[in-house]
Design a protein around this motif. Sequence first.
Motif, short mmCIF file in Angstrom:
data_model
loop_
_atom_site.label_atom_id
_atom_site.label_comp_id
_atom_site.label_asym_id
_atom_site.label_seq_id
_atom_site.Cartn_x
_atom_site.Cartn_y
_atom_site.Cartn_z
N GLU A 1 -11.91 13.23 1.05
CA GLU A 1 -12.08 14.49 0.32
C GLU A 1 -13.48 14.62 -0.27
O GLU A 1 -14.08 15.71 -0.27
CB GLU A 1 -11.04 14.60 -0.80
N ASP A 2 -14.04 13.52 -0.75
CA ASP A 2 -15.38 13.57 -1.34
C ASP A 2 -16.45 13.91 -0.31
O ASP A 2 -17.47 14.53 -0.62
CB ASP A 2 -15.71 12.24 -2.01
N LEU B 1 0.79 4.08 -2.91
CA LEU B 1 0.41 5.42 -2.49
C LEU B 1 1.48 6.44 -2.90
O LEU B 1 1.16 7.51 -3.40
CB LEU B 1 0.20 5.44 -0.98
N GLU C 1 -6.77 12.61 2.15
CA GLU C 1 -7.32 13.21 0.95
C GLU C 1 -8.06 12.16 0.11
O GLU C 1 -9.15 12.41 -0.42
CB GLU C 1 -6.19 13.84 0.14
N GLU C 2 -7.47 10.98 -0.02
CA GLU C 2 -8.08 9.93 -0.84
C GLU C 2 -9.33 9.35 -0.18
O GLU C 2 -10.27 8.94 -0.86
CB GLU C 2 -7.06 8.82 -1.11
N MET C 3 -9.34 9.30 1.15
CA MET C 3 -10.47 8.65 1.84
C MET C 3 -11.63 9.61 2.11
O MET C 3 -12.80 9.20 2.04
CB MET C 3 -9.98 8.06 3.18
N GLU D 1 0.83 -1.21 0.00
CA GLU D 1 0.00 0.00 0.00
C GLU D 1 0.87 1.26 0.00
O GLU D 1 0.55 2.24 -0.68
CB GLU D 1 -0.92 0.00 1.23
N ARG E 1 1.40 6.94 -6.69
CA ARG E 1 0.32 7.82 -7.16
C ARG E 1 0.62 9.29 -6.88
O ARG E 1 0.06 10.17 -7.54
CB ARG E 1 -1.00 7.43 -6.47
N ASN E 2 1.45 9.54 -5.86
CA ASN E 2 1.74 10.93 -5.48
C ASN E 2 3.24 11.17 -5.44
O ASN E 2 3.77 11.86 -4.55
CB ASN E 2 1.14 11.22 -4.10
N CYS F 1 -12.22 15.89 5.74
CA CYS F 1 -10.77 15.70 5.85
C CYS F 1 -10.26 16.21 7.21
O CYS F 1 -10.79 17.16 7.78
CB CYS F 1 -10.05 16.44 4.72
N VAL G 1 -2.10 12.44 2.37
CA VAL G 1 -2.51 11.81 1.11
C VAL G 1 -3.61 10.79 1.37
O VAL G 1 -4.63 10.74 0.64
CB VAL G 1 -1.30 11.16 0.42
N ALA G 2 -3.44 9.96 2.41
CA ALA G 2 -4.48 8.98 2.74
C ALA G 2 -5.78 9.68 3.14
O ALA G 2 -6.88 9.25 2.75
CB ALA G 2 -3.98 8.08 3.86
#
Length: 579
Positions: A559-560, A469, A555-557, A465, A472-473, A564, A552-553
């Motif tokens: 943000e939607d 991760l 933001e990915e989990m 992971e 991706r960044n 955050c 980053v984690a």
Amino acid sequence: MTDFPYLFYINNFGGGVCVRKCPSLVNVTRDNLTDVRTLITYAGIWQTEGHELPESFIQVGDYMGSPDALECSDRLCYPNGTDLEASWRSAGVNEGFGFAFYAADSYPLLWRCILTTEATSRVRELVRDNSTLTAAEAGHNFWNDLYADIWTARWHVLGFGFAVSLLVSFGYIFILRIPLLLSFAVWSSIFITIGLFVGSGIYAFQTALEWDSQDPPTRGSTSINALRICSFILIGLGVFLFLLACCLRRQIQLAIGCVRQAGRAIHRMPGIVFVPVLQGAGLCAFMIPFTFYAVYLASLGKISTTDFPLNFDGLEIAIRTWDFDEFVERCGWYLLFCLFWTGNFIVAVGDMVIAMSVAKWYFTREKKRINSCTVIGSIRDTFFYHLGTCAFGSLILAIVQIIRAILSRVQKKIKEMGKNGFADALLCCCQCCLWCFEKCIKFLNKNAYIQTAIFGTPFCKSAREAFFLILRNAGRIGAITYVSGAVLIIGKLFISAATTSLSFMVMNEMIGDEVFSLAGPTIIVFIISYFVSDMFLDIFDMGITTILQCFVADEEMFEDTGACFAEGRLRKYIDEYDS
């Protein structure tokens, strides 16, 4: 020989005799340093006319039963009566490569008798004013002088290397914990570090000029030239750091923002600064039994004899060496592997505790609830749930390190067998590849521990992971991590340079006339202080990396959902760097 526990070296081959105690000639001889009319030999004490010491003053073990025990005589050790220079070049003394050496003031160190700096200088003054050293003798004298200088300055080296650098490190971390002082502290440390390098270089150059202008001279040309070269290197490093700071000023300012976030976390958990202390205590606890086993393992070797010709009437000097069979060598490799594994394991546990503490701080909305008890809870969780992860990651790293050690041994054996350019080049390439692989494993382990601290997953899943991760960044994490790391390196250099500069000035004033050169003790102080500062500032390094992965984690989990955990200032720093 248990009644004669100390080894007194009598030649540069490493040969010596066992003595009851190391000779101390203070208030015993006229110069308190040496008696060149008394010689210590394989056959015991031999004295000629004009000796000052009684024959029983230095008690040597009985070697007369050995056929290799050579004894002095007027012809072998003093061929021209009382001529000291002739004695120095005689078959017995052989300029330090014979079977006898002069009685001189010494001190015990690890059950060895080491001549004091003053005694060594006195012997050189008496026996060879203008003689030329061979390459072998020059190399041996260099290490003898270095050991003597370090021993003379031992309390200054230990005091500045550990105690002073520890205090400076604590003070520096305390300043970094305060957000209002952080930017000032980082930029000040950058320019102070540059100033320390340049200032120390100028000070060293002026000191070399003073030594060179002294009449009569009190320092040898080697010490003066070494100090002059060090001054040029220090000034060059200072100029390089200044140019680097000018080129990276924007990146440094942005990296300060990331360091500020790590400082906020450490400010809430001041107890985290003691994690390196616990790591050091754990390593010391391991080194006690490790040293015990290593010493006993070394005693399992078998003694063999190597003869060296003296070019005098067919005489040969016998030097005993230790040979180890295959079983002992395998045990030695096993001990080395245990050292690698345990050392990496202790580092991994500390990284896990820091990462878990910072992760808890990040994913807590009410930051006021975080305190030093969080660190204690992280230590408990690490010991209860994640020791296996630390052990597995450190095992992989230890395997790579032991392979590198084995390759180094093979390289040494090939060089001893003769020139083989292709094999040597091939092994160098393998070493280079393994070094790169080791760095990759360290990087992956570090990020895997952070993933475990955040999500509680096992090592393999955490490593996978973490890899994806970061992939991706890659731009964002890589750039900020390495620029922030550069800022922390400046901090390490600041602590090391401040400690080393202060130690040099103090040692030059207090013991400058008692050593051959201050270069050796000063370099040792710099190395120790750098490792001490590295141990403490790694807290910030691990904290920054953990915060970036948490961001980053997060933001990915979340943000939607708009939930955050990232605060506005942290998002501002990272977005500003992205732009």
